[in-house]
Write a protein that holds these residues in place. Structure first.
Motif, PDB file in Angstrom:
ATOM      1  N   GLY A   1       0.829  -1.208   0.000  1.00 45.00           N
ATOM      2  CA  GLY A   1       0.000   0.000   0.000  1.00 45.00           C
ATOM      3  C   GLY A   1       0.862   1.256   0.000  1.00 45.00           C
ATOM      4  O   GLY A   1       2.012   1.246   0.435  1.00 45.00           O
ATOM      5  N   ARG A   2       0.294   2.333  -0.527  1.00 49.57           N
ATOM      6  CA  ARG A   2       1.019   3.612  -0.556  1.00 49.57           C
ATOM      7  C   ARG A   2       0.116   4.731  -0.022  1.00 49.57           C
ATOM      8  O   ARG A   2      -1.096   4.605   0.013  1.00 49.57           O
ATOM      9  CB  ARG A   2       1.419   3.952  -2.008  1.00 49.57           C
ATOM     10  CG  ARG A   2       2.578   3.187  -2.554  1.00 49.57           C
ATOM     11  CD  ARG A   2       2.219   2.387  -3.801  1.00 49.57           C
ATOM     12  NE  ARG A   2       1.616   3.196  -4.846  1.00 49.57           N
ATOM     13  CZ  ARG A   2       0.823   2.748  -5.805  1.00 49.57           C
ATOM     14  NH1 ARG A   2       0.519   1.445  -5.869  1.00 49.57           N
ATOM     15  NH2 ARG A   2       0.324   3.546  -6.701  1.00 49.57           N
TER      16      ARG A   2
ATOM     17  N   ALA B   1      -2.268   0.347  -4.103  1.00 50.02           N
ATOM     18  CA  ALA B   1      -1.662  -0.878  -3.574  1.00 50.02           C
ATOM     19  C   ALA B   1      -1.541  -1.871  -4.718  1.00 50.02           C
ATOM     20  O   ALA B   1      -2.044  -1.632  -5.815  1.00 50.02           O
ATOM     21  CB  ALA B   1      -2.531  -1.456  -2.457  1.00 50.02           C
ATOM     22  N   ASP B   2      -0.856  -2.989  -4.462  1.00 51.53           N
ATOM     23  CA  ASP B   2      -0.783  -4.035  -5.476  1.00 51.53           C
ATOM     24  C   ASP B   2      -1.966  -4.984  -5.374  1.00 51.53           C
ATOM     25  O   ASP B   2      -2.349  -5.641  -6.329  1.00 51.53           O
ATOM     26  CB  ASP B   2       0.522  -4.836  -5.320  1.00 51.53           C
ATOM     27  CG  ASP B   2       1.732  -3.999  -5.711  1.00 51.53           C
ATOM     28  OD1 ASP B   2       1.524  -2.884  -6.236  1.00 51.53           O
ATOM     29  OD2 ASP B   2       2.866  -4.463  -5.483  1.00 51.53           O
ATOM     30  N   PHE B   3      -2.501  -5.065  -4.173  1.00 52.19           N
ATOM     31  CA  PHE B   3      -3.615  -5.983  -3.925  1.00 52.19           C
ATOM     32  C   PHE B   3      -4.283  -5.542  -2.634  1.00 52.19           C
ATOM     33  O   PHE B   3      -3.596  -5.094  -1.705  1.00 52.19           O
ATOM     34  CB  PHE B   3      -3.079  -7.413  -3.761  1.00 52.19           C
ATOM     35  CG  PHE B   3      -4.091  -8.379  -3.215  1.00 52.19           C
ATOM     36  CD1 PHE B   3      -4.977  -9.038  -4.068  1.00 52.19           C
ATOM     37  CD2 PHE B   3      -4.171  -8.611  -1.842  1.00 52.19           C
ATOM     38  CE1 PHE B   3      -5.927  -9.902  -3.545  1.00 52.19           C
ATOM     39  CE2 PHE B   3      -5.121  -9.482  -1.324  1.00 52.19           C
ATOM     40  CZ  PHE B   3      -6.001 -10.137  -2.180  1.00 52.19           C
ATOM     41  N   ALA B   4      -5.609  -5.628  -2.556  1.00 50.63           N
ATOM     42  CA  ALA B   4      -6.271  -5.244  -1.311  1.00 50.63           C
ATOM     43  C   ALA B   4      -7.568  -5.990  -1.108  1.00 50.63           C
ATOM     44  O   ALA B   4      -8.362  -6.138  -2.037  1.00 50.63           O
ATOM     45  CB  ALA B   4      -6.538  -3.729  -1.307  1.00 50.63           C
TER      46      ALA B   4
ATOM     47  N   PRO C   1       6.527   1.226  -0.479  1.00 52.03           N
ATOM     48  CA  PRO C   1       5.210   0.722  -0.088  1.00 52.03           C
ATOM     49  C   PRO C   1       5.317  -0.238   1.100  1.00 52.03           C
ATOM     50  O   PRO C   1       6.403  -0.733   1.410  1.00 52.03           O
ATOM     51  CB  PRO C   1       4.724  -0.016  -1.327  1.00 52.03           C
ATOM     52  CG  PRO C   1       5.940  -0.326  -2.119  1.00 52.03           C
ATOM     53  CD  PRO C   1       7.027   0.630  -1.722  1.00 52.03           C
ATOM     54  N   ASN C   2       4.217  -0.455   1.772  1.00 50.41           N
ATOM     55  CA  ASN C   2       4.187  -1.373   2.899  1.00 50.41           C
ATOM     56  C   ASN C   2       2.904  -2.182   2.893  1.00 50.41           C
ATOM     57  O   ASN C   2       1.873  -1.716   2.424  1.00 50.41           O
ATOM     58  CB  ASN C   2       4.285  -0.599   4.219  1.00 50.41           C
ATOM     59  CG  ASN C   2       5.696  -0.637   4.762  1.00 50.41           C
ATOM     60  OD1 ASN C   2       6.319  -1.695   4.817  1.00 50.41           O
ATOM     61  ND2 ASN C   2       6.203   0.535   5.137  1.00 50.41           N
ATOM     62  N   SER C   3       2.992  -3.377   3.436  1.00 50.58           N
ATOM     63  CA  SER C   3       1.827  -4.256   3.467  1.00 50.58           C
ATOM     64  C   SER C   3       1.292  -4.361   4.881  1.00 50.58           C
ATOM     65  O   SER C   3       2.011  -4.114   5.848  1.00 50.58           O
ATOM     66  CB  SER C   3       2.210  -5.661   2.981  1.00 50.58           C
ATOM     67  OG  SER C   3       2.774  -5.581   1.692  1.00 50.58           O
TER      68      SER C   3
END
Lengths: 925, 925
Positions: A683-684, A745-748, A701-703
């Protein structure tokens, strides 16, 4: 708070509200009578004798003003006198001071009276100062012409009271923001200061757009509603004025709301029930109904002659909206920046790609009240996805929407008795745009049927929305045929077309040729218009014939028939030397002026014909005004459908904006679930990412993965390594996901969040005697009382600003309460690494005890050579006991000897005391 | 930062500055030529043929616009076309978007060109949006009438470029604030990014008031100067544009300044030296001189035809001003509130009692730059004391000053070629006010001589100031005799008198009677005016005679001679039935109109006479304009003296304001010394006291006594017990004392403070990637580098926001550095009671060691019965180890079970660890 204090002087009771309303009803009757009396064709201008009348009527002006000052004692009174707005008596000095205009005086019946005034054209500028800046009420006393016995006289009456919440179409209104007036109804039968959490009624409207909402809400969430609605003015009943300790009043003061107290009309002779343009479900009774009544009464008392028919209110229920508490709306900078006030760097500012003002207003509303209905979110997502997957389609719709007008405002203008033919044309054009959208969607559908239909589900949502557009083509056609082709296609700036009244202006009429193309209404519109136009045509032809005849007859090719302010209708020759001979010899041509090489004559036949032309033009102007009124009524008859279509357009604009944003900034479509999961990969933070990008840096980014079994994360790590940003981005992703947008984000996967809380940032409020720590504790207490298992909480450094032990104890108690009682999803950032010890880390006891759902993550510093280092912004499992405060101090430029003292002290402190605390058994029971 | 980013799009280089300047010189020449060509009496209105000319000139309009777009490529171009400002080509869509007006298009030579436009009257509104909100440059291309061969044509040229820093008298300018344009000159021979602390030149002016200052300053204090001056626009030379890492650019970005980069004219053919209205000491050369040149060049390039003669700049030196660093100006809320932006609750807002706009501007300047000169401070104090001791005298002067006009702005308006006769009258009135002040002071003096002369010293200061008022009574007399009595004493709103041009307007002229009282200039002013007036009188008498004769001759008592736009000069009878008989029978009366009971006739004799009247009126209007220009020149000739007097009036207003404040809020006169003492007995915080008062509470005053032997005080104590307020009030008292005001205390002795620093409040700046802790450390490092023994430093909770040990170590190192190196007076509030242990308390070792000058004070909580408590806001010597954080949490409403967990945890922590640290020997060496 500051606002509230400014508000005090104008918090005069509208004590005579009912009186005023009934008085107004009478005035309205009077006006009607006058209207029918008025003669339609005042072709003569004001003459000397009537100017004298005016002057003698001045003494009656004084008594009118004194009456109005008494009746509208809570207002500043501006009285129109000719081309000025003027103020007299005691108010004059106040108004002169507020507006920085000169105070002067005049004699009335031998008494010197203070006065000030300004020309009409400055009214907007000065209203902005009085109403928007100083939050004053302004009563506008206007002049209405009344023609009696040939002489012109005036009726003067207060036609409207302007308050911060009742702006109609003042040019200082920001079209991209809503200007809400909110009425709050408090049940009269509850103990006012009891701790009970009773229901309030809220009703709010933007009188410039006609939007109208109502809902019930619990006292405890009033402040959150205020932060979300951001009303410009709040109406309460008078009985609350004397109870500053009343929780409703306190909440309003807290939010800095501008409050107006009004006497609620309890008499039966006034229609209490608000009249709506469309029947609506009155079964939904209760507090919101009395709030609606309060709102309606207030509008009637202030809009007076401009009172529109209100639309039926949209009822909101608490169930389908994410509640964002008032601190959080501000701290997350969803709508306004904390330090700048503007929208720069805010979520709204960073994500806004809307192109219409209606879309911008809707986006701001959605961001402050995301949905909690999975079906609603998914249908919005589906539309976004359709746009996102089809760039050409997106570009086409964007171009079509770009030309749309702000129909909500225009319809409201018409309902308020304003607007002009340009607005009519805007209505027609926008109806055509709706049709164009339907057509383009239809085309896309056929293309899809034959091939690329990857987002089928999306397409259905799309069609469902677009199919709700009401067909109003008959109205568009009607307007277009009613308006003259000349007007509809005229070149030049749009403002050129403003208003029919321009024709009536007294500007020098040179030759009548220019009236040929100036008409706005198609002659076919009515029998009357047609015959007037025929007459005018005939007269103008006669004029041309006469001109030609005279040129030939008197051998004067430079002869023209003209009209000018100084000479009236006259015969003009521009080459007098050559052409005047024969005219000079004819007695019916009477020379009246000579200048340079030209000469002008009076000629009776032309004076007569010119007079007929002039009269016909005036009659045409009036007939056009009547035609415009008919057309306006036809538009307002369709107000409900026009508004509904405009709302659909707003929704298309916002979803289109989401799609553009997703494409530009690489957002993904989140999966929405109804469990309590929260899983975001890479996520950003959209605003911080943008800030870094513009500085040429890359965002790390961080998850985050929260689930019912691990819903509270303790985040430790050095200063400056991105803890606060990570917390905020997580909250913002939840907001974006639930308004239907894609997310950075890449995925959420987001389990629907019912309430969003935060305790971040730091501020004090010494003027209100609250320290930073007090503010933190107030917010923390609020969260612990209200968060649910479906809520999302972010907390940053709770426990600063007091002694270490106090702070640690409070941080521990907060985490304990959140995980044991509230059971919310929570990110908790702290520099108290001792907290981790208290929570049992790393002894793995958390898998069974009270803290079994707590997890630990941290960021870190990476040392490179020579004492240099970089930050590892990426979160890792674990606890970081080092905050590297001295490294930050070094970066900040602390003098070397101070750094050396600090580092020696730190070493001594560390030697003196071990790093971790042992776990106190009393707590883990 | 946010501002800076908005600024980017307009940071276009003024690459052709020199080109533009020379082009402008040529243009000016051209203008002069045109002026002499112009015919004075264009009595005919535009006719059809010239309208045709206009139309054909449209294609030249296109090429003019294209030329201007190229020449002023860094600006938005607004081109006047008749009654509209219009924009074409690519800029049209941008302007339409920025202003929310409609974008349309027109055909030029067969090409469809985008365009937008708005009527003249909206120019102010739209300029505000473009220039103030969007920080864009706007080039104004105006029309200038040129009369050739009878037909009217236009010259069109860019007469001014409007930028945020070059506003003249736009109505959206706030008269109570300065609108400064600042030029910064950077030495070209130093290494740009070297750590050297070189000198910069600063020159700034408020073009709306003519104030003009310059000074040199060190790079390190640039940011503080920026915070103090608060410029609306900053000019740098182009070479800095490509070096964002340059420390000057960084400081500007940090402060959110709006930067304009310009090419500095290095060619010799342009006069580089600024021409001043008064010779000034050029010996003070250096960087400030080149800053002045840069400023002058920029003004010329933008004001173009409106360029005034600049006054000579006031040179400031660093020595005589208290430096307040930029964080402190904001954190102490001297001018603007941290959270609200406005002046509510700020020092300026709370202390302002000024009554003129010039006084308000001076007060804001003084508060941001208090004096360090004891003699200056004492002479201001003496004047304040004189006012304070004589309430009647104060009231009288206040009343006199209340009528003064903003002469600085008016003189500047005249210098800029603007202004009208109302402004002339304002000048005369204000000169009379100055005389009235001198007279009133004189009276008071005589009263004093015969009795109450307790503040003799004060009186001398008073007379010294007042005696500097230059006698300008000749100018006042000249203006008053030049203006007609009618104008000078006219009733009605001041704006009624606006401008001579009104006479020229095309409004319907009814009967010429109303011109009788409309003239502004006394007929005696010139031979020409006198003879024109005589002529007009004669004609008007002839008219009256003719009217009477006709009434008698034709037995028509209702007959009048009139003029109207449609009928020209005509004979009118209002009772036609009765009066028309004889007229009807006379062929020289030609009937031209009939309506209702009235009838109008053409009558040659009246047409002729009316024409003469009309011409004379136009000639008079022009002659008055010439007379006004003469008078305006006479005023600008006295500009220096007028400005000087205005400055004295500003000073009187501010000192009067201080006296009023002192009387209202019980302030005392502080003693100012040049040692390092600081002794305040029962000091109060003016804003917080006001906040408490309005909530019905009483403020607890506190004393502080710092001396060279005890100049660093550690303040401990519970939350909410007033530590922050105490720190701030101490700083504010120093500011108030050094501007010459009395201070909120019972007694005060202040050793002059050279620099004021603070590290208070908490904020982060994630958009710029700075955590709260980083911001704290940046400010702390700045203080440790720059504070001197004469400085005053307040620090609140340094070391929060990191781990306990880091924070403690940094707090200790900071105190160590302040007391050992800086040796400043300092108040240091903290919740780390462990810090006291590190500093040796209470072991009394501080009387000899490194910390011998440190003292300890604290506030406390007083427990009453039943667990209730109150705060003891009064400071006591000693250290308080209890911050009572849990009590605050309880007050804030933390749930009882969370409180109980916190309190158990706290007990456990206390049992585990003793309260005080032992003193580490390594530190006290």
């Amino acid at each position: 708070m500051a606002k509230h204090d400014q508000a005090l002087p104008s918090q005069q009771p509208l004590s005579n509200l009912s009186e005023e309303i009934s008085a107004n009803v009478e005035k309205t009757k009077k006006r009607r009578v006058i209207k029918t009396k008025a003669k339609p064709l005042p072709i003569d201008t004001v003459d000397a004798s009537s100017a004298d009348d005016l002057r003698t009527s001045r003494s009656s002006l004084a008594s009118e003003i004194l009456d109005n000052l008494k009746r509208f004692s809570h207002c500043l009174l501006l009285t129109r006198v000719g081309q000025f707005y003027e103020s007299y008596f005691d108010q004059a000095s106040e108004i002169a001071r507020l507006l920085s205009i000169k105070l002067t005086s005049r004699k009335w019946n031998g008494v010197q009276v203070p006065m000030c005034g300004f020309p009409l054209i400055h009214i907007d500028k000065h209203l902005k100062v009085l109403v928007q800046e100083h939050k004053r009420f302004v009563a506008m006393c206007e002049e209405f012409p009344r023609v009696t016995c040939g002489a012109k006289e005036f009726d003067r009456r207060v036609s409207r009271i302007i308050t911060p919440g009742t702006l109609i179409d003042e040019p200082f209104l920001n079209p991209f923001e809503n200007n809400y007036l909110l009425a709050i109804s408090v049940p009269s039968d509850v103990d006012l200061v009891s701790g009970l959490n009773y229901s309030l009624g809220l009703a709010w409207t933007d009188i410039s757009t006609g939007e109208f909402y109502s809902r019930q809400c619990l006292l405890e969430s009033l402040q959150d509603e205020l932060a979300r609605i951001a009303p410009r003015e709040v109406i309460l009943t008078n009985d609350l004025k004397s109870t500053p300790e009343h929780p409703v009043v306190k909440a309003l003061v807290e939010e800095g709301s501008f409050i107006s107290f009004v006497a609620f009309p309890h008499t039966n002779d006034i229609p209490r029930r608000v009249e709506y343009d469309h029947p609506h479900d009155v079964g939904f009774a209760g507090q919101n109904l009395s709030a609606e009544e309060l709102l309606g009464a207030y509008l009637r008392a202030n809009l007076l002659e401009h009172m529109p028919t209100l639309p039926s209110p949209s009822h909101e229920t608490a169930l389908n909206r994410m509640q964002i508490d008032s601190h959080t709306i501000k701290a997350l900078e969803i709508r306004e920046g904390v330090y700048q006030g503007g929208s720069k760097g805010t979520l709204l500012g960073v994500t806004k790609r809307t192109i219409t003002s209606g879309g911008a207003r809707l986006l701001a509303r959605w961001l402050c009240a995301p949905s909690t209905s999975i079906s609603e979110i998914e249908s919005r997502q589906a539309i976004v996805a359709s746009f996102h997957g089809h760039p050409h389609f997106r570009a086409d719709i964007k171009e079509i929407i770009g030309d749309a007008e702000d129909i909500g405002r225009i319809v409201q203008k018409f309902l308020l008795g304003r607007g002009d033919c340009t607005d009519l044309l805007s209505v027609a054009r926008t109806i055509d745009i709706w049709r164009a959208i339907i057509k383009r969607v239809d085309e896309e559908k056929h293309m899809k049927d034959t091939g690329m239909n990857e987002v089928k589900g999306g397409w259905r949502s799309f069609e469902t929305l677009v199919n709700q557009i009401v067909d109003l083509n008959h109205l568009s056609t009607r307007i277009r045929t009613a308006l003259s082709a000349d007007f509809s296609t005229r070149e030049g700036p749009a403002e050129n077309m403003e208003g029919i009244t321009e024709v009536e202006s007294t500007e020098g009429v040179h030759s009548f040729g220019k009236y040929q193309g100036k008409w706005i209404i198609n002659p076919d519109f009515s029998q009357k218009l047609a015959s007037l136009h025929q007459g005018l045509q005939r007269f103008l032809q006669q004029k041309d014939r006469l001109e030609r005849e005279l040129q030939l007859q008197y051998e004067a090719p430079s002869l023209t028939l003209r009209n000018s302010p100084a000479l009236g209708m006259h015969v003009h020759i521009s080459k007098a030397k050559r052409d005047k001979k024969q005219l000079q010899a004819t007695p019916t041509f009477i020379s009246i002026s000579e200048s340079g090489t030209t000469k002008s004559y009076f000629y009776k036949e032309w004076s007569h014909l010119g007079g007929l032309i002039s009269e016909t033009i005036s009659a045409l102007a009036l007939a056009e005004k009547e035609a415009f009124d008919i057309l306006r009524r036809e538009v307002t008859y369709n107000a409900f459908a026009l508004r509904r279509n405009a709302e659909i357009l707003d929704e298309l604009d916002v979803t289109l904006s989401f799609a553009t944003l997703a494409a530009e900034m690489n957002f993904v479509r989140p999966r929405i679930t109804d469990d309590c999961s929260f899983h975001v990969v890479n996520g950003r933070h959209p605003a911080v990412e943008l800030g870094l990008l513009s500085a040429g840096r890359v965002y790390t980014p961080n998850s985050v993965e929260m689930a019912p079994t691990c819903n509270l994360h303790i985040i430790t790590g050095p200063n400056m390594a991105g803890k606060s940003t990570f917390l905020r981005q997580t909250a913002l992703i939840a907001v974006l996901a639930q308004v239907g947008s894609f997310v950075p984000a890449d995925f959420a996967t987001i389990g629907v969040v019912d309430k969003l809380f935060s305790r971040i940032g730091a501020k004090d409020d010494l003027f209100r005697d609250r320290s930073t720590f007090m503010v933190e504790m107030l917010e923390t207490a609020d969260i612990l009382r209200r968060a649910t298992p479906k809520s999302l909480v972010i907390m940053d450094e709770v426990g600063r600003g007091t002694t270490v032990k106090d702070g640690l104890a409070l941080a521990f108690a907060t985490v304990h309460h959140l995980t044991v009682k509230n059971q919310s999803r929570c990110l908790f950032a702290t520099h108290f690494h001792e907290l981790s010890d208290l929570l049992g880390w790393p002894n793995e006891i958390f898998n069974q005890g009270a803290f079994s759902k707590v997890r630990f993550y941290c960021t870190d510093v990476v040392e490179i050579e020579d004492g240099h280092f970089t930050y590892a912004y990426r979160l890792q499992p674990g606890v970081n006991r080092e905050s590297h405060g001295l490294k930050v101090a070094q970066l900040a430029g602390l003098p070397p000897d101070a750094l050396s003292v600090a580092s020696q002290t730190l070493n001594w402190l560390k030697r003196r005391e071990p790093e971790s605390l042992c776990v106190p058994e009393i707590i883990h029971r």
